[in-house]
Design a protein around this motif. Sequence first.
Motif, PDB file in Angstrom:
ATOM      1  N   LEU A   1      -8.191  94.756  61.902  1.00  0.00           N
ATOM      2  CA  LEU A   1      -7.344  93.719  62.791  1.00  0.00           C
ATOM      3  C   LEU A   1      -6.824  94.587  63.790  1.00  0.00           C
ATOM      4  CD1 LEU A   1      -7.072  90.988  63.581  1.00  0.00           C
ATOM      5  CD2 LEU A   1      -5.022  90.773  61.821  1.00  0.00           C
ATOM      6  N   VAL A   2      -5.731  95.243  63.647  1.00  0.00           N
ATOM      7  CA  VAL A   2      -4.984  96.029  64.445  1.00  0.00           C
ATOM      8  C   VAL A   2      -5.856  96.818  65.486  1.00  0.00           C
ATOM      9  CG1 VAL A   2      -3.136  97.777  64.639  1.00  0.00           C
ATOM     10  CG2 VAL A   2      -3.093  96.295  62.868  1.00  0.00           C
ATOM     11  N   ASP A   3      -6.854  97.349  64.917  1.00  0.00           N
ATOM     12  CA  ASP A   3      -7.729  98.173  66.026  1.00  0.00           C
ATOM     13  C   ASP A   3      -8.299  97.046  66.923  1.00  0.00           C
ATOM     14  OD1 ASP A   3      -7.153 100.498  64.803  1.00  0.00           O
ATOM     15  OD2 ASP A   3      -8.826 100.606  63.280  1.00  0.00           O
ATOM     16  N   ASP A   4      -9.024  95.832  66.366  1.00  0.00           N
ATOM     17  CA  ASP A   4      -9.573  95.090  67.327  1.00  0.00           C
ATOM     18  C   ASP A   4      -8.526  94.471  68.295  1.00  0.00           C
ATOM     19  OD1 ASP A   4     -11.783  95.205  66.057  1.00  0.00           O
ATOM     20  OD2 ASP A   4     -11.544  93.277  64.805  1.00  0.00           O
ATOM     21  N   LEU A   5      -7.227  94.262  67.681  1.00  0.00           N
ATOM     22  CA  LEU A   5      -6.328  93.787  68.758  1.00  0.00           C
ATOM     23  C   LEU A   5      -5.995  94.826  69.923  1.00  0.00           C
ATOM     24  CD1 LEU A   5      -3.637  92.199  66.391  1.00  0.00           C
ATOM     25  CD2 LEU A   5      -4.994  91.040  68.074  1.00  0.00           C
ATOM     26  N   GLN A   6      -5.998  96.130  69.561  1.00  0.00           N
ATOM     27  CA  GLN A   6      -5.664  97.124  70.337  1.00  0.00           C
ATOM     28  C   GLN A   6      -6.633  97.303  71.599  1.00  0.00           C
ATOM     29  OE1 GLN A   6      -5.231 101.154  68.657  1.00  0.00           O
ATOM     30  NE2 GLN A   6      -3.769 101.703  70.116  1.00  0.00           N
ATOM     31  N   GLU A   7      -8.170  97.104  70.695  1.00  0.00           N
ATOM     32  CA  GLU A   7      -9.153  97.186  71.932  1.00  0.00           C
ATOM     33  C   GLU A   7      -9.198  96.088  72.893  1.00  0.00           C
ATOM     34  OE1 GLU A   7     -13.100  98.346  73.187  1.00  0.00           O
ATOM     35  OE2 GLU A   7     -11.404  99.480  72.239  1.00  0.00           O
ATOM     36  N   LEU A   8      -8.967  94.729  72.359  1.00  0.00           N
ATOM     37  CA  LEU A   8      -8.823  93.699  73.387  1.00  0.00           C
ATOM     38  C   LEU A   8      -7.917  93.896  74.123  1.00  0.00           C
ATOM     39  CD1 LEU A   8      -9.507  90.638  73.852  1.00  0.00           C
ATOM     40  CD2 LEU A   8      -7.818  89.951  72.273  1.00  0.00           C
TER      41      LEU A   8
ATOM     42  N   ILE B   1     -16.471  79.398  72.769  1.00  0.00           N
ATOM     43  CA  ILE B   1     -17.111  80.358  71.842  1.00  0.00           C
ATOM     44  C   ILE B   1     -16.545  81.729  72.331  1.00  0.00           C
ATOM     45  CG2 ILE B   1     -19.099  81.144  72.969  1.00  0.00           C
ATOM     46  CD1 ILE B   1     -18.670  80.132  69.302  1.00  0.00           C
ATOM     47  N   PHE B   2     -16.135  82.109  73.495  1.00  0.00           N
ATOM     48  CA  PHE B   2     -15.704  83.571  73.868  1.00  0.00           C
ATOM     49  C   PHE B   2     -14.302  83.575  73.966  1.00  0.00           C
ATOM     50  CE2 PHE B   2     -20.084  83.076  75.685  1.00  0.00           C
ATOM     51  CZ  PHE B   2     -20.829  84.446  75.057  1.00  0.00           C
ATOM     52  N   ASP B   3     -13.565  82.482  73.397  1.00  0.00           N
ATOM     53  CA  ASP B   3     -12.116  82.603  73.794  1.00  0.00           C
ATOM     54  C   ASP B   3     -11.653  83.428  72.478  1.00  0.00           C
ATOM     55  OD1 ASP B   3     -12.277  80.721  75.860  1.00  0.00           O
ATOM     56  OD2 ASP B   3     -11.497  79.042  74.584  1.00  0.00           O
ATOM     57  N   ARG B   4     -10.403  84.058  72.686  1.00  0.00           N
ATOM     58  CA  ARG B   4      -9.857  84.782  71.784  1.00  0.00           C
ATOM     59  C   ARG B   4      -9.396  83.921  70.218  1.00  0.00           C
ATOM     60  NH1 ARG B   4      -4.928  87.214  75.181  1.00  0.00           N
ATOM     61  NH2 ARG B   4      -4.794  85.285  75.730  1.00  0.00           N
ATOM     62  N   PHE B   5      -9.730  84.570  69.240  1.00  0.00           N
ATOM     63  CA  PHE B   5      -9.604  83.964  68.020  1.00  0.00           C
ATOM     64  C   PHE B   5     -10.244  82.670  67.609  1.00  0.00           C
ATOM     65  CE2 PHE B   5      -5.772  86.876  68.561  1.00  0.00           C
ATOM     66  CZ  PHE B   5      -5.966  87.592  67.514  1.00  0.00           C
ATOM     67  N   TYR B   6     -11.235  82.269  68.632  1.00  0.00           N
ATOM     68  CA  TYR B   6     -11.815  80.955  68.361  1.00  0.00           C
ATOM     69  C   TYR B   6     -12.911  80.884  67.183  1.00  0.00           C
ATOM     70  CZ  TYR B   6     -13.657  76.523  69.406  1.00  0.00           C
ATOM     71  OH  TYR B   6     -14.023  75.071  69.366  1.00  0.00           O
TER      72      TYR B   6
ATOM     73  N   GLY C   1     -12.594  86.885  65.448  1.00  0.00           N
ATOM     74  CA  GLY C   1     -12.616  85.871  66.688  1.00  0.00           C
ATOM     75  C   GLY C   1     -12.334  86.710  67.866  1.00  0.00           C
ATOM     76  N   ILE C   2     -12.432  88.002  67.973  1.00  0.00           N
ATOM     77  CA  ILE C   2     -12.106  88.750  69.025  1.00  0.00           C
ATOM     78  C   ILE C   2     -13.323  89.497  69.700  1.00  0.00           C
ATOM     79  CG2 ILE C   2     -10.996  90.926  69.675  1.00  0.00           C
ATOM     80  CD1 ILE C   2      -8.734  90.403  67.694  1.00  0.00           C
ATOM     81  N   GLY C   3     -14.277  89.723  68.924  1.00  0.00           N
ATOM     82  CA  GLY C   3     -15.443  90.556  69.223  1.00  0.00           C
ATOM     83  C   GLY C   3     -16.109  89.920  70.431  1.00  0.00           C
ATOM     84  N   LEU C   4     -16.417  88.537  70.577  1.00  0.00           N
ATOM     85  CA  LEU C   4     -17.231  87.831  71.746  1.00  0.00           C
ATOM     86  C   LEU C   4     -16.340  88.031  72.818  1.00  0.00           C
ATOM     87  CD1 LEU C   4     -18.648  84.758  69.820  1.00  0.00           C
ATOM     88  CD2 LEU C   4     -19.917  86.867  70.581  1.00  0.00           C
ATOM     89  N   THR C   5     -14.901  88.075  72.795  1.00  0.00           N
ATOM     90  CA  THR C   5     -13.959  88.073  73.872  1.00  0.00           C
ATOM     91  C   THR C   5     -13.998  89.501  74.550  1.00  0.00           C
ATOM     92  OG1 THR C   5     -12.557  86.352  72.813  1.00  0.00           O
ATOM     93  CG2 THR C   5     -11.719  87.870  74.511  1.00  0.00           C
ATOM     94  N   ILE C   6     -14.205  90.531  73.581  1.00  0.00           N
ATOM     95  CA  ILE C   6     -14.296  91.818  73.940  1.00  0.00           C
ATOM     96  C   ILE C   6     -15.775  91.954  74.659  1.00  0.00           C
ATOM     97  CG2 ILE C   6     -14.416  94.340  73.291  1.00  0.00           C
ATOM     98  CD1 ILE C   6     -12.586  93.681  71.202  1.00  0.00           C
ATOM     99  N   ALA C   7     -16.703  91.503  74.086  1.00  0.00           N
ATOM    100  CA  ALA C   7     -18.196  91.517  74.788  1.00  0.00           C
ATOM    101  C   ALA C   7     -18.043  90.967  75.954  1.00  0.00           C
ATOM    102  CB  ALA C   7     -19.111  91.004  73.763  1.00  0.00           C
ATOM    103  N   ARG C   8     -17.568  89.726  76.288  1.00  0.00           N
ATOM    104  CA  ARG C   8     -17.684  89.250  77.481  1.00  0.00           C
ATOM    105  C   ARG C   8     -16.962  90.067  78.491  1.00  0.00           C
ATOM    106  NH1 ARG C   8     -14.537  83.648  78.442  1.00  0.00           N
ATOM    107  NH2 ARG C   8     -12.692  84.793  77.818  1.00  0.00           N
ATOM    108  N   ALA C   9     -15.828  90.484  78.264  1.00  0.00           N
ATOM    109  CA  ALA C   9     -15.008  91.614  79.026  1.00  0.00           C
ATOM    110  C   ALA C   9     -15.660  92.690  79.567  1.00  0.00           C
ATOM    111  CB  ALA C   9     -13.737  91.816  78.744  1.00  0.00           C
TER     112      ALA C   9
END
Length: 373
Positions: A200-207, A315-320, A335-343
């Motif tokens: 989770l920390v890695d996901d947040l850092q990547e986001l 669906i692409f919102d953070r933590f949604y 709920g972060i992966g799709l946000t990162i993919a969109r960016a």
Amino acid sequence: MFDVIRRHLGAKLLVSYLIIIAVGSFVLIAASQFNLPNAFNHHMGQMNMRGMGPMMGEPTGMALYQDFRAGFNETLFYAVSAAVVIALVVSLFFSRSIVSPLRAMMTASQRIANGKYDERVDVRGDDELAQLATRFNLMAEKLEQVELMRRRLIGDVSHELRTPLTAIKGSMEGLMDGVLPATHETYQQIHDEADRLNRLVDDLQELSRVEAGAYQLDLRSVDVSSLVKTVAKRLSPQFESKRISLDLQLDSDLPRVHADEDRTVQVLTNLVGNALQYTLEGGSVTLSATRAGSEVQISIRDTGIGIPPEHLPHIFDRFYRVDKSRSRHAGGGSGIGLTIARALVEAQGGRIWVESEGENKGSKFTFTLPVSS
């Protein structure tokens, strides 16, 4: 003509200046015409009282001219005074119509700076001031949305961090109190929760890096077919273990795209992984790629649980999450992966969207990449 004046502030200012000049000139002429006879008669009366004439030794013409000039100057003074007063009144009227919206926006901006993001200004007309007011309201709306997202982000991150921390703390207290046995399974459970927290920390850092643009893109000519096949081969063991078929539908004449190979693989892995996660045993996932004008469209279609229409815009919102009760541990993800993919897709000049006919009817994620020139 009137439409141009209504839509452009410069035209309004020009017309207002012309109106002020016209009003001032009209008042000046009217006042001079009204006051000139009285002033002239007044000075002629003074001349008669002085007994001016040829026998007095002073030229009558010169005296008449001096009295006329004095009368005209007196009339001009009153006329100019009246014209200035009326012009000031008219100028204040037009200035107020221009300054009032600006003052309203100034007041509203101060309130927004103080944290009142629901502040809006009235939009009147279609000129530049009205357009500025519209943009101001749009900016205020965006700021309000950002503030709401910030608050929600803090709450979501707190919840996501609290869940594994609570599990770790409970397990450790159980070990210390002797309630839980000091077995391999207990330590493995604690390790899994710690690993979950670390992901989770890695996901947040990547986001954070992605949304701040703090990463480098190696954009070059890339073969889409090769990338899709690489991701499919990498994830095929997971599809086989879950008994879900993975099919490829790639056009034979696909052009190369201008993209970052590693980031595109990351996007594909995320989308295909989601399709695998939300597709039941015996279902299927189809990866397709086709050319659409100056872009290549890459789609991931599944026969999974689908997405209700009301959730598609978010669906692409953070933590949604579509299912709020689905936990990260149960397979709901952060709920972060799709946000990162969109960016990442948008950073490469592409677009991404999702389609679904509803619950239990599958979903289709599609993103585009520009064709390499």
